[in-house]
Design a protein around this motif. Sequence first.
Motif, mmCIF file in Angstrom:
data_model
loop_
_atom_site.group_PDB
_atom_site.id
_atom_site.type_symbol
_atom_site.label_atom_id
_atom_site.label_comp_id
_atom_site.label_asym_id
_atom_site.label_seq_id
_atom_site.Cartn_x
_atom_site.Cartn_y
_atom_site.Cartn_z
ATOM 1 N N THR A 267 0.825 -1.210 0.000
ATOM 2 C CA THR A 267 0.000 0.000 0.000
ATOM 3 C C THR A 267 0.859 1.259 0.000
ATOM 4 O OG1 THR A 267 -0.230 -0.207 2.418
ATOM 5 C CG2 THR A 267 -2.041 -1.055 1.055
ATOM 6 N N VAL A 268 1.990 1.242 0.699
ATOM 7 C CA VAL A 268 2.897 2.383 0.674
ATOM 8 C C VAL A 268 3.449 2.593 -0.735
ATOM 9 C CG1 VAL A 268 5.165 3.182 1.457
ATOM 10 C CG2 VAL A 268 3.530 2.284 3.111
ATOM 11 N N THR A 269 3.881 1.499 -1.366
ATOM 12 C CA THR A 269 4.489 1.603 -2.693
ATOM 13 C C THR A 269 3.473 2.041 -3.741
ATOM 14 O OG1 THR A 269 6.092 -0.123 -2.092
ATOM 15 C CG2 THR A 269 5.780 0.329 -4.442
ATOM 16 N N ARG A 270 2.268 1.472 -3.695
ATOM 17 C CA ARG A 270 1.263 1.821 -4.709
ATOM 18 C C ARG A 270 0.850 3.277 -4.613
ATOM 19 N NH1 ARG A 270 -1.128 -3.643 -4.039
ATOM 20 N NH2 ARG A 270 -2.500 -2.809 -2.441
ATOM 21 N N LEU A 271 0.640 3.773 -3.396
ATOM 22 C CA LEU A 271 0.244 5.169 -3.251
ATOM 23 C C LEU A 271 1.355 6.093 -3.752
ATOM 24 C CD1 LEU A 271 -1.702 7.353 -2.357
ATOM 25 C CD2 LEU A 271 -0.805 7.129 -0.023
ATOM 26 N N ALA A 272 2.596 5.784 -3.407
ATOM 27 C CA ALA A 272 3.711 6.627 -3.854
ATOM 28 C C ALA A 272 3.826 6.630 -5.372
ATOM 29 C CB ALA A 272 5.013 6.138 -3.225
#
Length: 309
Positions: A267-272
């Motif tokens: 979720t951190v990677t996708r949002l970034a």
Amino acid sequence: MTQAPTPTADTVRRLVLSLLPNGGAAGAGPHVRPVGEGGEHSSWWVGARHVLRLAPDRDASARLRRELRLRDLVRPHIGVAVPVSVAHGEWTSGLGYTLDTRLPGTTGEQQGVSAIGENDLAALLTGLREVPVRQAEALGVPRATPRSLEALRSAAASAAQRLAAADEFDPARLAQLKASAAVQLAAQPGVAVLVHHDLRGEHLMVSADGRVRGVLDWTGAVLGDPAEDIAGLAVAVGAPAAVRAATLAGYGARPCLRGLWLSRCDTVTRLAEHLRDGETGPVPLLRIQLRRAWEAILLERVTELPGDD
């Protein structure tokens, strides 16, 4: 590769009339409209009782045909409904379709899951583990190599810094997953089960009382790491509910924590990535999914794996 024509309402209506000739008044056929939630198939609501899915290419057609057989295999095991195909074939040369029954309820993005609904999720995870691997493999379900949590942690650490610059996330939260813990939470060798692999909220059909009544879209199913479905549920219904369901299904601390951290890194990677690319459409949902995955759970506070700091 076959280049699919763009399906229109007229295209869909003509196909539906050939499949459901008595489905509409005065031969007009049932009302059709696109499904707004997207996906790799072009999906259309057909009246109030059916959904039509049109594969856009040959690879998607193969997955769609495999899904029809896979749903029959999983249905006796998982304790929740899966759609039934009332008609299937080709909507244009070489490209498949399926006209499915519409399951009752609304998606998990619109309706929360209750405590009893968590029992339904536990039954789903239990049933997936009980599906005979050889039978699924005989249907063409591929095997998937477990992902490296250490590689995901490294990617998420860089993404967290970008989110911090945008005032979206505190990267100190990711420091909870130390390198030693990522190694300890590696997938166990020889443990492969049927994995839905796309347990997003939009694929869970939930009733008004929070019961999980059905699971949609089995085209991405693989034989692999059960923590991937725990991770999917953390994003869909929140980390505490996902871990409670997995625990009820008989999974121990290691796969539960692995699933938790898979979801958090993802979720951190996708949002970034979406913020970097300037995409605005899915960002509100991605923020919600990040918040769900990062909900605190008791298990991570009390569990110490060998080799942890």
